[in-house]
Write an enzyme that holds these catalytic residues in place. Sequence first.
Site, mmCIF file in Angstrom:
data_model
loop_
_atom_site.group_PDB
_atom_site.id
_atom_site.type_symbol
_atom_site.label_atom_id
_atom_site.label_comp_id
_atom_site.label_asym_id
_atom_site.label_seq_id
_atom_site.Cartn_x
_atom_site.Cartn_y
_atom_site.Cartn_z
ATOM 1 N N HIS A 125 -45.332 7.578 9.306
ATOM 2 C CA HIS A 125 -44.569 7.798 8.063
ATOM 3 C C HIS A 125 -43.096 8.090 8.399
ATOM 4 O O HIS A 125 -42.560 9.154 8.073
ATOM 5 C CB HIS A 125 -45.196 8.980 7.336
ATOM 6 C CG HIS A 125 -44.817 9.158 5.902
ATOM 7 N ND1 HIS A 125 -43.512 9.145 5.458
ATOM 8 C CD2 HIS A 125 -45.586 9.372 4.815
ATOM 9 C CE1 HIS A 125 -43.495 9.358 4.156
ATOM 10 N NE2 HIS A 125 -44.748 9.493 3.727
ATOM 11 N N GLU B 296 -42.403 2.706 6.780
ATOM 12 C CA GLU B 296 -43.622 3.173 7.417
ATOM 13 C C GLU B 296 -44.497 2.008 7.876
ATOM 14 O O GLU B 296 -44.846 1.138 7.086
ATOM 15 C CB GLU B 296 -44.409 4.048 6.450
ATOM 16 C CG GLU B 296 -43.566 5.154 5.819
ATOM 17 C CD GLU B 296 -44.281 5.838 4.672
ATOM 18 O OE1 GLU B 296 -45.528 5.964 4.738
ATOM 19 O OE2 GLU B 296 -43.608 6.242 3.706
#
Length: 285
Positions: A159, A259
Amino acid sequence: MTIASSVTVNESQGITFLDIDNPFSSGRISLYGGHVLSFTPKHDNIERLWLSPHAFLNGERPIRGGIPVCWPWFSDDHGKEKGELPSHGFLRTQVWQLKSSEDIEDGTRIVLTPSFTRGDGFEFDCKVSLTVVFGERLSVSLKTENTGVVPFTYNQALHSYFAVPDINKASLEGVTGQYKDKLQHWAVLDTPSPYTFTGETDRIHLEPINAITLNSENRPVTEVQSQGHDSIVIWNPWRGAATMSDMDAFGYTHMLCVETACTKGVTIEPGKSHTMTQTVSGLPN
């Protein structure tokens, strides 16, 4: 265990940090969450990752910024009611173990493993490791190995929060195809061109795009390469940042999440493994 000469171990507020400094780059990892916090290539000395000034760095909650590890599910896709299980899984809120560190020809290689991989919502036998290489590029590989006797399916993401001087002047290149828009009831839409930002963004791009370039005004570009993934997630909370206790109201102007993710389900047979890798490169203008 011998610690590589390019790695310094530091303790602060109950968290162990690994500080890396080699001829190619410098960086930092938190063992809480197995979390890369910083990557600065030395050819331009520009930090590529964004870490919130208000991030909790005491183990009280997940760290806002850097590269959080989401596993074994992404967001709240765990099969239960929202809030019953932690968002993005349970690896980012446990203490990881340093398994090895070594100085290599092109940088520093570090291998981490979580304390446990079985938990509420995921009751399978497996091993997980995170291999991070700090060199002219930053390489982060998340490997999952099925050590049990039945197959299992999971999702994951790196992330990553990337630093930008001004989100209003940032753009992406290389993103194509369609995406699911969380902010429009998961409508499937075509990728915009040019890919710029004027408001809150929460999108799952449905193609395994291998290379994306992040452009920022008056700043060297950042290239994000991905392998072993099936999706790319693009996120910026915009003014919603003001409701987050670990971001300031204007923090969104300095970050963009790009991400590398698996959101469609990865199935691993017994004795097999799967590796997902994100590589971050700082390129000249």
